[in-house]
Design a protein around this motif. Structure first.
Motif, PDB file in Angstrom:
ATOM      1  N   ALA A 122       0.656  -1.074   0.100  1.00  0.00           N
ATOM      2  CA  ALA A 122      -0.030   0.114   0.119  1.00  0.00           C
ATOM      3  C   ALA A 122       0.820   1.130  -0.067  1.00  0.00           C
ATOM      4  O   ALA A 122       0.463   2.269  -0.635  1.00  0.00           O
ATOM      5  CB  ALA A 122      -0.968  -0.142   1.016  1.00  0.00           C
ATOM      6  N   TRP A 123       1.982   1.393   0.707  1.00  0.00           N
ATOM      7  CA  TRP A 123       2.901   2.235   0.733  1.00  0.00           C
ATOM      8  C   TRP A 123       3.612   2.348  -0.588  1.00  0.00           C
ATOM      9  O   TRP A 123       3.801   3.589  -1.328  1.00  0.00           O
ATOM     10  CB  TRP A 123       3.785   1.878   1.977  1.00  0.00           C
ATOM     11  CG  TRP A 123       5.115   3.095   1.838  1.00  0.00           C
ATOM     12  CD1 TRP A 123       6.515   2.831   2.031  1.00  0.00           C
ATOM     13  CD2 TRP A 123       4.997   4.417   1.875  1.00  0.00           C
ATOM     14  NE1 TRP A 123       7.241   3.882   2.026  1.00  0.00           N
ATOM     15  CE2 TRP A 123       6.409   4.995   2.056  1.00  0.00           C
ATOM     16  CE3 TRP A 123       3.981   5.335   1.997  1.00  0.00           C
ATOM     17  CZ2 TRP A 123       6.555   6.256   1.969  1.00  0.00           C
ATOM     18  CZ3 TRP A 123       4.463   6.637   1.910  1.00  0.00           C
ATOM     19  CH2 TRP A 123       5.579   7.127   1.868  1.00  0.00           C
ATOM     20  N   ARG A 124       4.014   1.442  -1.286  1.00  0.00           N
ATOM     21  CA  ARG A 124       4.803   1.489  -2.474  1.00  0.00           C
ATOM     22  C   ARG A 124       3.707   2.047  -3.714  1.00  0.00           C
ATOM     23  O   ARG A 124       4.192   2.876  -4.439  1.00  0.00           O
ATOM     24  CB  ARG A 124       4.972   0.006  -3.154  1.00  0.00           C
ATOM     25  CG  ARG A 124       5.612   0.010  -4.284  1.00  0.00           C
ATOM     26  CD  ARG A 124       5.635  -1.677  -4.935  1.00  0.00           C
ATOM     27  NE  ARG A 124       4.135  -2.173  -4.982  1.00  0.00           N
ATOM     28  CZ  ARG A 124       3.951  -3.419  -5.176  1.00  0.00           C
ATOM     29  NH1 ARG A 124       4.872  -4.082  -5.577  1.00  0.00           N
ATOM     30  NH2 ARG A 124       2.635  -3.872  -5.460  1.00  0.00           N
ATOM     31  N   ASP A 125       2.373   1.625  -3.527  1.00  0.00           N
ATOM     32  CA  ASP A 125       1.289   2.199  -4.260  1.00  0.00           C
ATOM     33  C   ASP A 125       0.814   3.301  -4.137  1.00  0.00           C
ATOM     34  O   ASP A 125      -0.016   3.785  -4.951  1.00  0.00           O
ATOM     35  CB  ASP A 125       0.418   1.342  -4.733  1.00  0.00           C
ATOM     36  CG  ASP A 125       0.889  -0.258  -5.129  1.00  0.00           C
ATOM     37  OD1 ASP A 125       1.931  -0.229  -5.818  1.00  0.00           O
ATOM     38  OD2 ASP A 125       0.148  -1.378  -4.935  1.00  0.00           O
ATOM     39  N   ASN A 126       0.948   4.080  -3.016  1.00  0.00           N
ATOM     40  CA  ASN A 126       0.577   5.493  -2.689  1.00  0.00           C
ATOM     41  C   ASN A 126       0.829   6.481  -3.720  1.00  0.00           C
ATOM     42  O   ASN A 126       1.760   6.295  -4.116  1.00  0.00           O
ATOM     43  CB  ASN A 126       1.038   5.767  -1.393  1.00  0.00           C
ATOM     44  CG  ASN A 126       0.559   7.210  -0.916  1.00  0.00           C
ATOM     45  OD1 ASN A 126       1.088   8.191  -1.529  1.00  0.00           O
ATOM     46  ND2 ASN A 126      -0.591   7.154  -0.122  1.00  0.00           N
ATOM     47  N   ASP A 127      -0.183   7.196  -4.199  1.00  0.00           N
ATOM     48  CA  ASP A 127       0.088   8.133  -5.205  1.00  0.00           C
ATOM     49  C   ASP A 127       1.078   9.266  -4.916  1.00  0.00           C
ATOM     50  O   ASP A 127       1.852   9.539  -5.821  1.00  0.00           O
ATOM     51  CB  ASP A 127      -1.356   8.791  -5.844  1.00  0.00           C
ATOM     52  CG  ASP A 127      -2.397   7.927  -6.487  1.00  0.00           C
ATOM     53  OD1 ASP A 127      -1.886   6.721  -7.038  1.00  0.00           O
ATOM     54  OD2 ASP A 127      -3.323   8.091  -6.503  1.00  0.00           O
ATOM     55  N   GLU A 128       0.850   9.715  -3.935  1.00  0.00           N
ATOM     56  CA  GLU A 128       1.688  10.918  -3.569  1.00  0.00           C
ATOM     57  C   GLU A 128       3.363  10.483  -3.261  1.00  0.00           C
ATOM     58  O   GLU A 128       4.134  10.697  -3.837  1.00  0.00           O
ATOM     59  CB  GLU A 128       1.551  11.576  -1.989  1.00  0.00           C
ATOM     60  CG  GLU A 128       0.560  12.558  -2.369  1.00  0.00           C
ATOM     61  CD  GLU A 128       0.569  13.449  -0.924  1.00  0.00           C
ATOM     62  OE1 GLU A 128       1.270  14.324  -0.676  1.00  0.00           O
ATOM     63  OE2 GLU A 128      -0.398  13.298  -0.270  1.00  0.00           O
ATOM     64  N   HIS A 129       3.514   9.123  -2.718  1.00  0.00           N
ATOM     65  CA  HIS A 129       4.766   8.341  -2.766  1.00  0.00           C
ATOM     66  C   HIS A 129       5.157   8.180  -4.126  1.00  0.00           C
ATOM     67  O   HIS A 129       6.542   8.281  -4.426  1.00  0.00           O
ATOM     68  CB  HIS A 129       4.520   7.105  -1.777  1.00  0.00           C
ATOM     69  CG  HIS A 129       5.856   6.493  -1.690  1.00  0.00           C
ATOM     70  ND1 HIS A 129       6.040   5.043  -1.150  1.00  0.00           N
ATOM     71  CD2 HIS A 129       7.251   6.914  -1.698  1.00  0.00           C
ATOM     72  CE1 HIS A 129       7.138   4.652  -1.272  1.00  0.00           C
ATOM     73  NE2 HIS A 129       7.872   5.753  -1.134  1.00  0.00           N
ATOM     74  N   ARG A 130       4.446   7.631  -5.046  1.00  0.00           N
ATOM     75  CA  ARG A 130       4.878   7.539  -6.365  1.00  0.00           C
ATOM     76  C   ARG A 130       5.540   8.669  -7.208  1.00  0.00           C
ATOM     77  O   ARG A 130       6.361   8.775  -7.643  1.00  0.00           O
ATOM     78  CB  ARG A 130       3.964   6.788  -7.189  1.00  0.00           C
ATOM     79  CG  ARG A 130       3.387   5.303  -6.833  1.00  0.00           C
ATOM     80  CD  ARG A 130       2.104   5.017  -7.373  1.00  0.00           C
ATOM     81  NE  ARG A 130       2.217   4.531  -8.908  1.00  0.00           N
ATOM     82  CZ  ARG A 130       2.260   3.384  -9.304  1.00  0.00           C
ATOM     83  NH1 ARG A 130       2.220   2.360  -8.403  1.00  0.00           N
ATOM     84  NH2 ARG A 130       2.609   3.098 -10.712  1.00  0.00           N
ATOM     85  N   ALA A 131       4.731   9.747  -6.824  1.00  0.00           N
ATOM     86  CA  ALA A 131       5.217  10.947  -7.295  1.00  0.00           C
ATOM     87  C   ALA A 131       6.510  11.726  -6.687  1.00  0.00           C
ATOM     88  O   ALA A 131       7.441  12.111  -7.503  1.00  0.00           O
ATOM     89  CB  ALA A 131       4.099  12.114  -7.301  1.00  0.00           C
ATOM     90  N   ALA A 132       6.627  11.249  -5.561  1.00  0.00           N
ATOM     91  CA  ALA A 132       7.980  11.686  -4.988  1.00  0.00           C
ATOM     92  C   ALA A 132       8.929  10.718  -5.483  1.00  0.00           C
ATOM     93  O   ALA A 132       9.993  11.217  -5.440  1.00  0.00           O
ATOM     94  CB  ALA A 132       7.785  11.388  -3.388  1.00  0.00           C
ATOM     95  N   LYS A 133       8.620   9.463  -5.852  1.00  0.00           N
ATOM     96  CA  LYS A 133       9.748   8.712  -6.091  1.00  0.00           C
ATOM     97  C   LYS A 133      10.167   8.954  -7.509  1.00  0.00           C
ATOM     98  O   LYS A 133      11.483   9.206  -7.929  1.00  0.00           O
ATOM     99  CB  LYS A 133       9.429   6.963  -6.139  1.00  0.00           C
ATOM    100  CG  LYS A 133       9.383   6.577  -5.014  1.00  0.00           C
ATOM    101  CD  LYS A 133       9.079   5.228  -4.740  1.00  0.00           C
ATOM    102  CE  LYS A 133       7.670   4.759  -5.041  1.00  0.00           C
ATOM    103  NZ  LYS A 133       7.408   3.347  -4.722  1.00  0.00           N
ATOM    104  N   ARG A 134       9.251   9.401  -8.402  1.00  0.00           N
ATOM    105  CA  ARG A 134       9.570  10.161  -9.699  1.00  0.00           C
ATOM    106  C   ARG A 134      10.418  11.268  -9.540  1.00  0.00           C
ATOM    107  O   ARG A 134      11.534  11.473 -10.185  1.00  0.00           O
ATOM    108  CB  ARG A 134       8.266  10.347 -10.426  1.00  0.00           C
ATOM    109  CG  ARG A 134       8.445  10.209 -12.136  1.00  0.00           C
ATOM    110  CD  ARG A 134       7.075  10.108 -12.578  1.00  0.00           C
ATOM    111  NE  ARG A 134       5.936  10.801 -12.091  1.00  0.00           N
ATOM    112  CZ  ARG A 134       4.846  10.540 -11.470  1.00  0.00           C
ATOM    113  NH1 ARG A 134       4.563   9.177 -11.330  1.00  0.00           N
ATOM    114  NH2 ARG A 134       3.820  11.155 -10.734  1.00  0.00           N
ATOM    115  N   ARG A 135      10.104  12.450  -8.608  1.00  0.00           N
ATOM    116  CA  ARG A 135      10.977  13.505  -8.598  1.00  0.00           C
ATOM    117  C   ARG A 135      12.309  13.099  -7.914  1.00  0.00           C
ATOM    118  O   ARG A 135      13.232  13.627  -8.465  1.00  0.00           O
ATOM    119  CB  ARG A 135      10.402  14.225  -7.471  1.00  0.00           C
ATOM    120  CG  ARG A 135       9.182  15.123  -8.064  1.00  0.00           C
ATOM    121  CD  ARG A 135       8.977  16.533  -7.216  1.00  0.00           C
ATOM    122  NE  ARG A 135       8.379  16.222  -5.772  1.00  0.00           N
ATOM    123  CZ  ARG A 135       7.302  15.723  -5.429  1.00  0.00           C
ATOM    124  NH1 ARG A 135       6.308  15.485  -6.272  1.00  0.00           N
ATOM    125  NH2 ARG A 135       7.005  15.546  -4.073  1.00  0.00           N
TER     126      ARG A 135
END
Lengths: 111, 111
Positions: B73-86
């Motif tokens: 759930a943490w891996r797939d969190n939308d804000e987390h995904r955007a942060a990983k991209r940045r």
């Protein structure tokens, strides 16, 4: 200091996560730590380690092993056991060890 | 900065080990990092995290989760995904993630 990451690990493998709180530069610590790094590097199944420490904060070391047998050999090594004893007596305020079996890993390297 | 260790974990649980190389204080990083800490702390199954970084060296963060579902759930969190991209676009030279299931753990606290 490790300035690059351990790369190329293919699951399954094991991580030994060691987290600790201790004074910044306790007497005798550096020499023992250097000796431990020598010993572990010679063990069959040892895949590498990474270490980081925030000044005034906590330290985290992650050691990577191919299988639980190599990790147990490290745990049971006589010099390592003696070093852990000195650590409890003299250096550490607290520490934790978490032994995990890695089934998934991935990484990123800038082009 | 975390100055004490996550305590009281009973196996089985999961560790997400995140190791990274990046400049010391890249623009925009601190705010995103603080926001990620807020989000993850609200997830069911999140048990805590520890973080250390050697100035000029590598950083290691370990996050603890009760089960693989909470970690996913943490891996797939939308804000987390955007942060990983940045992170991949702007901040990190390299990083690795190792997801492990912990079957053994122990610790020490000075009396």
């Amino acid at each position: 200091m490790t300035a690059s990451l351990v790369a190329g690990l293919e699951p399954p493998y094991y991580t030994a996560v060691f987290t600790s709180v201790r004074p910044d530069d306790p007497e005798g610590y550096a020499a023992t730590n250097a000796r431990m790094r020598e010993i572990v590097a010679e063990l069959p199944g040892f895949l590498g380690y990474e270490s980081a420490r925030t000044p005034g904060g906590i330290g985290i070391t992650v050691a990577y092993f191919r299988d639980i047998e190599s990790l147990d050999a490290w745990r049971d090594n006589d010099e390592h056991r003696a070093a852990k004893r000195r650590g409890r007596e003299h250096w550490y305020e607290s520490y934790s060890v978490h032994i995990g079996k890695v089934e998934r890993s991935y990484g990123f390297v800038r082009n």
